[in-house]
Scaffold this active site. Sequence first.
Site, mmCIF file in Angstrom:
data_model
loop_
_atom_site.group_PDB
_atom_site.id
_atom_site.type_symbol
_atom_site.label_atom_id
_atom_site.label_comp_id
_atom_site.label_asym_id
_atom_site.label_seq_id
_atom_site.Cartn_x
_atom_site.Cartn_y
_atom_site.Cartn_z
ATOM 1 N N ASP A 32 -47.791 -43.946 -29.806
ATOM 2 C CA ASP A 32 -48.447 -42.771 -30.402
ATOM 3 C C ASP A 32 -49.628 -42.362 -29.521
ATOM 4 O OD1 ASP A 32 -49.828 -41.011 -32.453
ATOM 5 O OD2 ASP A 32 -48.264 -41.857 -33.710
ATOM 6 N N VAL A 58 -45.809 -38.857 -25.384
ATOM 7 C CA VAL A 58 -44.360 -38.810 -25.095
ATOM 8 C C VAL A 58 -43.981 -37.751 -24.061
ATOM 9 C CG1 VAL A 58 -43.501 -39.762 -27.282
ATOM 10 C CG2 VAL A 58 -43.900 -37.280 -27.094
ATOM 11 N N ALA A 113 -36.015 -37.228 -35.499
ATOM 12 C CA ALA A 113 -36.582 -36.687 -36.737
ATOM 13 C C ALA A 113 -36.630 -35.174 -36.599
ATOM 14 C CB ALA A 113 -37.982 -37.254 -36.962
ATOM 15 N N TYR A 144 -42.962 -24.963 -33.259
ATOM 16 C CA TYR A 144 -42.408 -26.126 -33.967
ATOM 17 C C TYR A 144 -40.912 -25.945 -34.194
ATOM 18 C CZ TYR A 144 -42.022 -29.730 -37.638
ATOM 19 O OH TYR A 144 -41.669 -30.829 -38.391
ATOM 20 N N LYS A 148 -38.058 -27.994 -32.177
ATOM 21 C CA LYS A 148 -37.166 -28.932 -32.867
ATOM 22 C C LYS A 148 -35.700 -28.533 -32.679
ATOM 23 C CE LYS A 148 -39.895 -31.947 -35.005
ATOM 24 N NZ LYS A 148 -39.734 -33.408 -34.940
ATOM 25 N N THR A 174 -41.743 -33.845 -46.965
ATOM 26 C CA THR A 174 -41.913 -35.236 -47.385
ATOM 27 C C THR A 174 -43.396 -35.511 -47.610
ATOM 28 O OG1 THR A 174 -39.944 -35.836 -46.143
ATOM 29 C CG2 THR A 174 -41.444 -37.633 -46.692
#
Length: 311
Positions: A32, A58, A113, A144, A148, A174
């Site tokens: 992270d 990353v 994810a 975003y 994705k 979530t």
Amino acid sequence: MSKILVTGGAGFIGSHLCERLLADGHSVICLDNFFSGDRDNVAHLLGKPDFTLVEHDVTDSFHFVVDEIYNLACPASPVFYQSDPVKTTRTSVLGAINALELARETGAKILQASTSEVYGDPAVHPQNEQYWGHVNPIGLRSCYDEGKRCAESLFFDYRRRYGVRIKVVRIFNTYGPRMAVNDGRVISNFVVQALRGEDITIYGNGQQTRSFQYVSDLVEGMVRMMGSGDAFSGPVNLGNPGEFTMLELAEKVLSKTNSHSRLIFKPLPEDDPKMRRPDISLAARRLKWQPQVPLDEGLDAVIAYFREKLA
Ligand code: NAD
Ligand code: UDP
């Protein structure tokens, strides 16, 4: 026992996933850069011999010998992902390439994810995995959503081209303990505002809907997806089909917290989806999975968490 890399492991969902994988007896590397996550989320895991925390971005390549990779690194709250949109796209796209290259090198299985945001402001309701979506490619949410979507496309090209064993889950809203107080998403905002006696900020008229999934249900779905046969790559929706307007959510939070906060109305953010509800029949069929925690029960847990955090 497997060696497992979790990128974005110090985030809200990542920290719960790391905890679960350790409890299942695996060895976990949590990577992270703490952009939207926090060391505190995994502080209780640091002393465990099978847990390693690595500070790394990353967008720069990384190398570990692992059996499985869960790729979660990416800010998920609109407030965070819009704060540096170019970085968000770089994280999604370069992060996916770097994680996929590692999977290709090591033969590891890799799970992405992904998100219900790939459906954009949907014209099909509820959303099933066949729906290609309705996404504005040039709006405030595009960094975003398109990041994705591009990551999903990369995953399937690495499977077709290099035979990488991929898994793609599309996660619907979530919530749960360890969401940041300043996360900006609706459940943490409403609960924190109600507990502090501040005004509850409803964006738009509050009639837009979302389907809220408790974090333990999601983690169970992700682990089942990773454990499913190589022939099944998804994408598969993971979410709770219970659908609520933001006004209904605000009323629930007010009554559960006994708060006297007022509801105030603010402008609806650009491209805010009008509705969201997952069709989870594929997950039910292929993973024998369905969510167990209704919103009322999950909200109680989140309220207890923030009550303690704010005390
Ligand atoms: P989060 O922001 O708490 O977690 C994301 C983590 O990734 C953070 O710890 C952050 O520091 C880390 N990160 C961000 N950029 C990075 C980079 N360049 N290099 C390394 N680490 C980086 O959000 P979350 O809710 O836990 O979401 C986790 C994943 O699940 C994200 O990929 C998100 O897109 C996806 N997702 C979440 C939801 C949800 O409702 N929570 C819904 C759909 C998809
Ligand atoms: N929202 C709201 N008040 C807030 C934060 C969010 O009314 O303080 C609304 C937001 O406009 C959206 C819904 O709640 O319609 C869910 O927003 P969130 O940021 O949690 O997730 P997403 O829009 O990415 O699904």
